[in-house]
Write a protein that holds these residues in place. Structure first.
Motif, PDB file in Angstrom:
ATOM      1  N   ALA A  21      46.441   3.249 -11.458  1.00  0.00           N
ATOM      2  CA  ALA A  21      45.767   4.363 -10.782  1.00  0.00           C
ATOM      3  C   ALA A  21      44.478   3.822 -10.166  1.00  0.00           C
ATOM      4  CB  ALA A  21      45.470   5.485 -11.766  1.00  0.00           C
ATOM      5  N   PRO A  22      44.542   3.322  -8.926  1.00  0.00           N
ATOM      6  CA  PRO A  22      43.380   2.653  -8.324  1.00  0.00           C
ATOM      7  C   PRO A  22      42.136   3.527  -8.238  1.00  0.00           C
ATOM      8  CG  PRO A  22      45.043   3.151  -6.656  1.00  0.00           C
ATOM      9  CD  PRO A  22      45.686   3.387  -7.974  1.00  0.00           C
ATOM     10  N   LEU A  23      42.287   4.784  -7.876  1.00  0.00           N
ATOM     11  CA  LEU A  23      41.107   5.638  -7.744  1.00  0.00           C
ATOM     12  C   LEU A  23      40.405   5.820  -9.083  1.00  0.00           C
ATOM     13  CD1 LEU A  23      42.397   8.386  -5.267  1.00  0.00           C
ATOM     14  CD2 LEU A  23      41.028   6.354  -4.771  1.00  0.00           C
ATOM     15  N   ASP A  24      41.204   6.000 -10.127  1.00  0.00           N
ATOM     16  CA  ASP A  24      40.623   6.163 -11.460  1.00  0.00           C
ATOM     17  C   ASP A  24      39.949   4.871 -11.914  1.00  0.00           C
ATOM     18  OD1 ASP A  24      40.310   7.630 -14.050  1.00  0.00           O
ATOM     19  OD2 ASP A  24      41.593   5.984 -14.755  1.00  0.00           O
ATOM     20  N   LEU A  25      40.614   3.741 -11.651  1.00  0.00           N
ATOM     21  CA  LEU A  25      40.051   2.449 -12.044  1.00  0.00           C
ATOM     22  C   LEU A  25      38.742   2.177 -11.304  1.00  0.00           C
ATOM     23  CD1 LEU A  25      40.203  -0.247 -13.515  1.00  0.00           C
ATOM     24  CD2 LEU A  25      41.615  -1.112 -11.628  1.00  0.00           C
ATOM     25  N   GLU A  26      38.732   2.432  -9.997  1.00  0.00           N
ATOM     26  CA  GLU A  26      37.519   2.204  -9.213  1.00  0.00           C
ATOM     27  C   GLU A  26      36.376   3.072  -9.722  1.00  0.00           C
ATOM     28  OE1 GLU A  26      38.480   2.863  -5.149  1.00  0.00           O
ATOM     29  OE2 GLU A  26      39.965   1.247  -5.065  1.00  0.00           O
ATOM     30  N   LYS A  27      36.687   4.295 -10.066  1.00  0.00           N
ATOM     31  CA  LYS A  27      35.655   5.199 -10.580  1.00  0.00           C
ATOM     32  C   LYS A  27      35.069   4.662 -11.880  1.00  0.00           C
ATOM     33  CE  LYS A  27      34.886  10.017 -11.889  1.00  0.00           C
ATOM     34  NZ  LYS A  27      35.511  11.364 -12.030  1.00  0.00           N
ATOM     35  N   ARG A  28      35.937   4.154 -12.766  1.00  0.00           N
ATOM     36  CA  ARG A  28      35.460   3.628 -14.048  1.00  0.00           C
ATOM     37  C   ARG A  28      34.638   2.353 -13.861  1.00  0.00           C
ATOM     38  NH1 ARG A  28      39.499   1.927 -17.010  1.00  0.00           N
ATOM     39  NH2 ARG A  28      41.286   2.540 -15.731  1.00  0.00           N
ATOM     40  N   ARG A  30      32.860   1.566 -11.125  1.00  0.00           N
ATOM     41  CA  ARG A  30      31.551   1.965 -10.576  1.00  0.00           C
ATOM     42  C   ARG A  30      30.656   2.550 -11.667  1.00  0.00           C
ATOM     43  NH1 ARG A  30      34.747   3.950  -6.255  1.00  0.00           N
ATOM     44  NH2 ARG A  30      34.530   6.081  -7.056  1.00  0.00           N
ATOM     45  N   GLU A  31      31.239   3.336 -12.539  1.00  0.00           N
ATOM     46  CA  GLU A  31      30.465   3.927 -13.629  1.00  0.00           C
ATOM     47  C   GLU A  31      29.961   2.838 -14.579  1.00  0.00           C
ATOM     48  OE1 GLU A  31      28.501   6.296 -16.234  1.00  0.00           O
ATOM     49  OE2 GLU A  31      29.158   6.720 -14.178  1.00  0.00           O
ATOM     50  N   PHE A  32      30.796   1.830 -14.819  1.00  0.00           N
ATOM     51  CA  PHE A  32      30.386   0.713 -15.678  1.00  0.00           C
ATOM     52  C   PHE A  32      29.219  -0.045 -15.045  1.00  0.00           C
ATOM     53  CE2 PHE A  32      30.752  -3.850 -16.623  1.00  0.00           C
ATOM     54  CZ  PHE A  32      30.541  -3.826 -18.006  1.00  0.00           C
ATOM     55  N   TRP A  33      29.319  -0.309 -13.744  1.00  0.00           N
ATOM     56  CA  TRP A  33      28.234  -1.001 -13.045  1.00  0.00           C
ATOM     57  C   TRP A  33      26.936  -0.190 -13.119  1.00  0.00           C
ATOM     58  CZ3 TRP A  33      31.250  -2.450  -7.936  1.00  0.00           C
ATOM     59  CH2 TRP A  33      32.078  -3.552  -8.193  1.00  0.00           C
ATOM     60  N   GLU A 144      26.675   6.216   0.929  1.00  0.00           N
ATOM     61  CA  GLU A 144      27.476   6.662  -0.203  1.00  0.00           C
ATOM     62  C   GLU A 144      28.879   6.067  -0.152  1.00  0.00           C
ATOM     63  OE1 GLU A 144      28.520   8.294  -3.714  1.00  0.00           O
ATOM     64  OE2 GLU A 144      26.509   8.183  -2.815  1.00  0.00           O
ATOM     65  N   VAL A 145      29.464   6.010   1.034  1.00  0.00           N
ATOM     66  CA  VAL A 145      30.813   5.449   1.164  1.00  0.00           C
ATOM     67  C   VAL A 145      30.800   3.944   0.902  1.00  0.00           C
ATOM     68  CG1 VAL A 145      32.769   5.093   2.720  1.00  0.00           C
ATOM     69  CG2 VAL A 145      31.509   7.248   2.772  1.00  0.00           C
ATOM     70  N   PHE A 146      29.778   3.252   1.410  1.00  0.00           N
ATOM     71  CA  PHE A 146      29.685   1.811   1.158  1.00  0.00           C
ATOM     72  C   PHE A 146      29.530   1.527  -0.333  1.00  0.00           C
ATOM     73  CE2 PHE A 146      27.989   1.253   5.692  1.00  0.00           C
ATOM     74  CZ  PHE A 146      29.211   0.789   6.151  1.00  0.00           C
ATOM     75  N   ARG A 147      28.771   2.364  -1.023  1.00  0.00           N
ATOM     76  CA  ARG A 147      28.633   2.211  -2.475  1.00  0.00           C
ATOM     77  C   ARG A 147      29.992   2.389  -3.158  1.00  0.00           C
ATOM     78  NH1 ARG A 147      23.404   2.599  -4.785  1.00  0.00           N
ATOM     79  NH2 ARG A 147      21.758   3.327  -3.379  1.00  0.00           N
ATOM     80  N   GLU A 148      30.745   3.397  -2.700  1.00  0.00           N
ATOM     81  CA  GLU A 148      32.050   3.657  -3.305  1.00  0.00           C
ATOM     82  C   GLU A 148      33.031   2.519  -3.042  1.00  0.00           C
ATOM     83  OE1 GLU A 148      33.522   7.425  -2.087  1.00  0.00           O
ATOM     84  OE2 GLU A 148      31.977   8.572  -3.161  1.00  0.00           O
ATOM     85  N   LEU A 149      32.822   1.793  -1.945  1.00  0.00           N
ATOM     86  CA  LEU A 149      33.662   0.631  -1.667  1.00  0.00           C
ATOM     87  C   LEU A 149      33.347  -0.534  -2.601  1.00  0.00           C
ATOM     88  CD1 LEU A 149      33.746   0.542   2.250  1.00  0.00           C
ATOM     89  CD2 LEU A 149      35.668   0.990   0.721  1.00  0.00           C
ATOM     90  N   GLY A 150      32.253  -0.409  -3.354  1.00  0.00           N
ATOM     91  CA  GLY A 150      31.889  -1.462  -4.296  1.00  0.00           C
ATOM     92  C   GLY A 150      31.033  -2.557  -3.700  1.00  0.00           C
ATOM     93  N   VAL A 151      30.442  -2.291  -2.537  1.00  0.00           N
ATOM     94  CA  VAL A 151      29.617  -3.298  -1.874  1.00  0.00           C
ATOM     95  C   VAL A 151      28.267  -3.403  -2.580  1.00  0.00           C
ATOM     96  CG1 VAL A 151      28.516  -3.971   0.286  1.00  0.00           C
ATOM     97  CG2 VAL A 151      30.755  -2.849   0.323  1.00  0.00           C
TER      98      VAL A 151
END
Length: 416
Positions: A21-28, A30-33, A144-151
């Protein structure tokens, strides 16, 4: 014998999940970071490393980010992370381009503005402040979108081109260049948006194929009685600003004798086709390389209608010039108007023809000026001027035939 267990404090390798589940993984992630302050700690650990300056080419704050922005920032993020892994102390300030035509045009759309005059009626200060608010709003959304991309960049401290500190840095750089004698003052032919009434960068110009009037025009040659240079052009409205005719120095040209003791010079390989298109008959009586025609002086076909040409003092004006940019199309003789295009301007500048500025008889709104000539009315659109110029040279007996042709025409990519 028992198997040794994992060393104390080491991480166990977990079984991979059966579903991804990529969206869930990315969210976790980002939260960890965020929770561990991973970005801040990584920067802190590299403070003693060798300085490395990364300069971020800024996107325009005109709309939501597109795939190009996402790819651009992803590649930059990979480079920045790689350099940090090498122990370098990175300056990773992101940037945003927050003024210029792209943003202004978007604001014009939102306000229902269609031209420069309406901006002035609204008020410059109000328009500028609206552009600023528009840009700042988009900056927040894009960040906000760039942050969500993990940049990983210093998103809390971006450089913004609308800040006085950035603008003053530009002026400071210009001042230093001036003090070192690195600046020169000159004139150039630039791309121009007739709707916005401002100069354009080449990247802001889009090209489309359009059908325009085309015409063959004779330019009588001085000191060669009855002989003319025959040019072909799809921009007859630029004829009043003509200052030269260009030939290719290596191409062979021929003199075609017509009825009534008249003769025209054209490119040899196209002579038969040109005579056919111009509804004329003739015979070749002389040949010459383009290089041997350079320096010939001619009479401007609209001199009686355009007062400027009677008094022009520019060196080599109204003469034949050599240019290897001339192609073997149509007559091979190119009408050159330096006030209407960078290529023509560069050719004339190289020939030391221009003293101060190239003549142009078109206002910033793409309408003829009252100083243009007696050919068309004041502020007539160039399309009207094209028909007027064609009619004038036809009435004066200096055209062989007019028709239509397709050409690649540039216009502002920023226009609504």
């Amino acid at each position: 014998m028992t198997k040794p267990g994992p060393r104390e404090g080491s991480a166990m390798i977990k079984q991979a999940a059966k579903e991804y589940a990529p969206l869930d993984l990315e969210k976790r992630v980002r939260e960890f970071w965020r929770r561990t302050k991973a970005y801040e700690k990584t920067r802190k650990l590299r403070e003693s490393g060798k300085d490395y300056y990364f300069v971020d080419g800024p996107p325009y704050t005109t709309a939501a980010i597109h795939l190009g922005n996402a790819l651009n920032k992803t590649i930059k993020d990979v480079v920045v992370r790689w350099r940090r892994m090498q122990g370098l102390n990175l300056r990773d300030q992101p940037g945003f381009d927050m003024h210029g035509l792209p943003i202004e045009v978007q604001v014009e759309k939102s306000l229902g503005i269609t031209n420069k005059r309406e901006i002035e009626d609204l008020g410059i200060e109000k328009f500028v402040s609206t552009c600023r608010e528009f840009s700042l709003d988009l900056l927040g959304k894009m960040t906000e979108v760039f942050r969500e991309l993990g940049v990983w960049m210093d998103w809390d401290n971006p450089y913004m081109t609308i800040k006085n500190s950035f603008i003053e840095a530009g002026w400071w750089t210009l001042k230093k260049a001036h003090e070192k004698g690195l600046l020169t003052k000159n004139v150039r032919s630039l791309q121009w948006c007739t709707r916005c009434e401002t100069a354009l960068a080449e990247a802001e110009v889009e090209y489309t194929d359009e059908t325009d009037p085309s015409i063959y025009v004779k330019f009588p040659i001085k000191d060669r009685t009855g002989e003319s240079l025959l040019i072909w052009t799809t921009t007859p409205w630029t004829l009043p600003a003509n200052l030269a005719v260009a030939v290719h120095p290596e191409f062979p040209y021929v003199k075609v004798e017509l009825a009534g003791d008249a003769a025209v010079w054209v490119l040899e390989e196209n002579a038969a086709r040109i005579m056919d298109e111009a509804d004329a008959t003739g015979r070749i009586v002389d040949r010459m390389a383009g290089a041997d025609m350079v320096g010939w002086a001619y009479e401007h076909p609209l001199a009686a209608k355009v007062p400027y040409h009677a008094s022009v003092q520019a060196p080599k004006a109204h003469t034949v010039l050599a240019s290897t940019a001339v192609t073997n199309e149509y007559t091979g003789l190119v009408h050159t108007a330096p006030g209407h295009g960078p290529e023509d301007f560069e050719l004339m500048s190289g020939a030391s023809t221009l003293q101060r500025r190239a003549p142009t008889r078109v206002a910033t709104s793409a309408r003829r000026t009252s100083r243009s000539s007696t050919i068309s009315r004041t502020r007539a659109p160039c399309s009207t001027a094209a028909r007027s110029c064609t009619a004038t040279v036809t009435a004066g007996g200096v055209t062989r035939r007019s028709s239509s042709a397709s050409r690649n025409n540039g216009s502002s990519a920023s226009a609504p």
